[in-house]
Design a protein around this motif. Structure first.
Motif, short mmCIF file in Angstrom:
data_model
loop_
_atom_site.label_atom_id
_atom_site.label_comp_id
_atom_site.label_asym_id
_atom_site.label_seq_id
_atom_site.Cartn_x
_atom_site.Cartn_y
_atom_site.Cartn_z
N ASN A 189 0.68 -1.11 0.09
CA ASN A 189 0.26 -0.15 0.07
C ASN A 189 0.87 1.20 0.09
N CYS A 192 0.73 2.94 -2.72
CA CYS A 192 -0.48 4.04 -3.69
C CYS A 192 0.29 5.33 -3.36
N PHE A 216 2.97 -5.94 -6.50
CA PHE A 216 2.23 -4.45 -7.75
C PHE A 216 3.18 -4.98 -8.36
N SER A 226 -8.19 1.22 -16.83
CA SER A 226 -7.58 1.23 -15.30
C SER A 226 -8.99 2.45 -14.86
N ASP A 230 -10.53 1.23 -8.04
CA ASP A 230 -10.88 -0.46 -8.18
C ASP A 230 -9.70 -1.18 -8.25
N CYS A 231 -9.22 -1.61 -7.43
CA CYS A 231 -7.86 -1.79 -6.69
C CYS A 231 -7.56 -3.20 -6.95
N TRP A 235 -6.14 -2.20 -12.89
CA TRP A 235 -5.13 -1.29 -12.97
C TRP A 235 -5.90 0.08 -12.22
N PHE A 236 -5.60 0.36 -10.97
CA PHE A 236 -5.83 1.67 -10.50
C PHE A 236 -5.00 2.90 -9.97
N SER A 238 -2.02 5.75 -8.51
CA SER A 238 -1.76 6.08 -7.55
C SER A 238 -2.21 7.34 -7.10
N TYR A 243 0.66 3.93 -12.57
CA TYR A 243 -0.63 2.83 -12.59
C TYR A 243 -0.35 1.41 -11.76
N ARG A 245 -1.08 -2.22 -9.93
CA ARG A 245 -2.33 -3.35 -10.02
C ARG A 245 -1.17 -4.44 -9.11
N GLU A 277 -4.43 -9.50 -4.28
CA GLU A 277 -5.11 -8.41 -5.27
C GLU A 277 -5.02 -8.51 -6.54
#
Length: 300
Positions: A189, A192, A216, A226, A230-231, A235-236, A238, A243, A245, A277
């Motif tokens: 995390n 992020c 990740f 992306s 929605d992680c 793809w989401f 930061s 990007y 995942r 995840e």
């Protein structure tokens, strides 16, 4: 040091009906997990309407964990204390209820967030953080008091985009200043908010009570498909716009060797729980991740 698995890693299996929580614990134990974190997303231990705690379900889970030879080490819930008046009181009461569930489960720790994961990015500024810090810390302090009476230590996790980052996490811990409050360090995390996982591990290891270990993929250009938040496999973004995942541990772009080495050489000897995840098949990914974590820990 124990290596374990978060039930969150296999949420898709539980939600689809392919596995029960008991089967997840059996699977984790068969892969060598020594402990398990319970995250009540794909299951719950109370009635969603009345809130009545399902003591029979909890009893069964405790029996299943014992039969599997696995220790229940943590219970993790979402929370948001960036609220005012009645809304804040209702949220504190809800999380105190979750502490009661954790106590019935017999877990020693419970992670509670202090803010919403999906706060709009425009509200994640340092000015916003300074505004809400006394409120978040005050609520966390009340959880600590309730947890102390229930025999449960409360943890904050560097989670999302607001209560994340080495400095912000330390400021929250300092503001709460309670021996029943600790840190669940999530080594994934931290990216992020575009910080380095190994540096965070080295810095925060002395105050860390538990670790979420994950990996990740990181890209600087749009890989397609992306979203912002929605992680769970997608793809989401930061906070700085990279990007991300989820990946199988040691197959992504984070330096797991350096991160685990930083923890080990700082003297960390608590629970390390795999949290997967990504898009890969969850049982395969969880199994490989646990084997990699154990192998790398022995090598660093």
């Amino acid at each position: 040091m124990r290596i374990g698995l978060s039930s969150y890693s296999l949420d898709r299996e539980i939600e689809s009906g392919r596995m029960t929580l008991g089967q997840v614990m059996d699977f984790a134990a068969a892969q060598g997990a020594q402990c398990m974190e319970l995250v009540p997303f794909a299951f719950r231990f109370d009635d969603p309407v009345t809130g009545k705690i399902d003591l029979e379900a909890i009893k069964n889970v405790k029996i299943q964990a014992k039969d599997a030879g696995i220790s229940l080490c943590n219970y993790s819930v979402l929370a948001d204390f960036c609220k005012e008046e009645d809304a804040l009181e209702q949220e504190i009461a809800r999380i105190c209820h979750e502490i009661d569930i954790a106590a019935e489960l017999g877990v020693p720790r419970m992670r509670s967030d202090v803010c919403a994961f999906r706060r709009p990015q425009a509200q994640n500024t340092l000015r916003d953080f300074d505004r809400w810090l006394p409120v978040m810390a005050g609520a966390a302090k009340r959880l600590c008091d309730h947890g102390r009476r229930a025999g449960v230590q409360i943890l904050i996790e560097n989670h999302g985009f607001f209560a994340n980052g080495v400095d912000r996490v330390q400021r929250i811990l300092d503001a709460v200043n309670d021996n029943n409050y600790g840190l669940l360090l999530d080594t994934g995390n931290i990216v992020c908010v575009d910080e380095d996982a190994s540096i965070a591990a080295r810095t925060l290891a002395p105050i860390t009570k538990m670790v979420h270990l994950k990996d990740f993929y990181i890209r600087t250009r749009d890989p397609g498909d992306s979203t912002q938040f929605d992680c769970a496999g997608s793809w989401f973004r930061s906070r700085g716009g990279r990007y991300l995942r989820g990946a199988i541990l040691a197959q992504g772009d984070l330096d797991i060797y350096e991160t685990l080495g930083a923890l080990k050489h700082a003297g960390y000897d608590g629970d390390i729980v795999i949290e997967f995840e990504g898009l890969e098949e969850a049982k395969y990914a969880s199994s490989v991740s646990m084997r990699n974590a154990r192998r790398i820990w022995e090598e660093v």
